[in-house]
Design a protein around this motif. Structure first.
Motif, PDB file in Angstrom:
ATOM      1  N   TRP A   1       0.839  -1.198   0.000  1.00  0.00           N
ATOM      2  CA  TRP A   1       0.000   0.000   0.000  1.00  0.00           C
ATOM      3  C   TRP A   1       0.875   1.250   0.000  1.00  0.00           C
ATOM      4  N   ILE A   2       1.937   1.256   0.799  1.00  0.00           N
ATOM      5  CA  ILE A   2       2.848   2.407   0.831  1.00  0.00           C
ATOM      6  C   ILE A   2       3.502   2.592  -0.531  1.00  0.00           C
ATOM      7  N   ARG A   3       3.934   1.501  -1.138  1.00  0.00           N
ATOM      8  CA  ARG A   3       4.528   1.557  -2.477  1.00  0.00           C
ATOM      9  C   ARG A   3       3.553   2.190  -3.462  1.00  0.00           C
ATOM     10  N   GLU A   4       2.302   1.749  -3.436  1.00  0.00           N
ATOM     11  CA  GLU A   4       1.294   2.289  -4.350  1.00  0.00           C
ATOM     12  C   GLU A   4       1.052   3.776  -4.118  1.00  0.00           C
ATOM     13  N   GLN A   5       1.102   4.212  -2.882  1.00  0.00           N
ATOM     14  CA  GLN A   5       0.917   5.632  -2.579  1.00  0.00           C
ATOM     15  C   GLN A   5       2.043   6.472  -3.186  1.00  0.00           C
TER      16      GLN A   5
END
Length: 145
Positions: free
Chosen positions: A13-17
């Motif tokens: 999720w952090i990567r996608e953000q």
């Protein structure tokens, strides 16, 4: 504030953000999904001589790992694998190839192949050793962006 250890899903999720944020600052033509590659060199007896892994993203190839069997070093295996990487980079119209190596690995090998050092980290991974960062600029004639 409380800091906790996250899960693999939290990390994704952090990567996608960050990817969402980055897309606001990078031309759309450069934004493709990452592609991963692995090339292997074999001898006539089907023995593995070496291999290289890389990924394509943002119009460049990032070499991750190059390994050559110790008995095959200085026999041209690494050079042929890196020539395959460069051919792929040209096929994909890459602007550059990036990689890193350590002082106990092969910085001189990459320099002979036309890579230029753009950075170094002293005393890494241990005191007295150095991590080198290299780039090989490729022609930009075929780029449409």
């Amino acid at each position: 504030m409380e800091i906790t250890i996250g899960t693999t899903e939290d990390g994704q999720w952090i990567r996608e953000q960050l990817i969402t944020y980055n897309r606001q600052h990078v031309p759309a033509a450069l934004y493709t999904e990452s592609e991963h590659y692995c090339f292997l060199a074999w001898d006539e007896d089907e023995e593995l001589l070496g291999g290289v892994t890389a990924s394509y993203v943002w119009n460049h190839l990032q070499v991750h790992f190059l390994w050559v069997d110790p008995e095959q070093r200085a026999e041209g295996v690494g050079k042929q694998l890196m020539e395959q990487i460069e051919s792929l980079a040209e096929e994909k119209s890459c602007s550059k190839i990036l990689l890193d190596t350590f002082s106990f690995q092969a910085p001189g090998f990459y320099e002979k192949l036309g890579f230029e050092e753009y950075g170094r980290l002293a005393d890494h991974p241990t005191e007295g050793q150095t991590q080198y960062f290299f780039v090989k600029q490729l022609t930009k004639e075929s780029h449409s962006w």
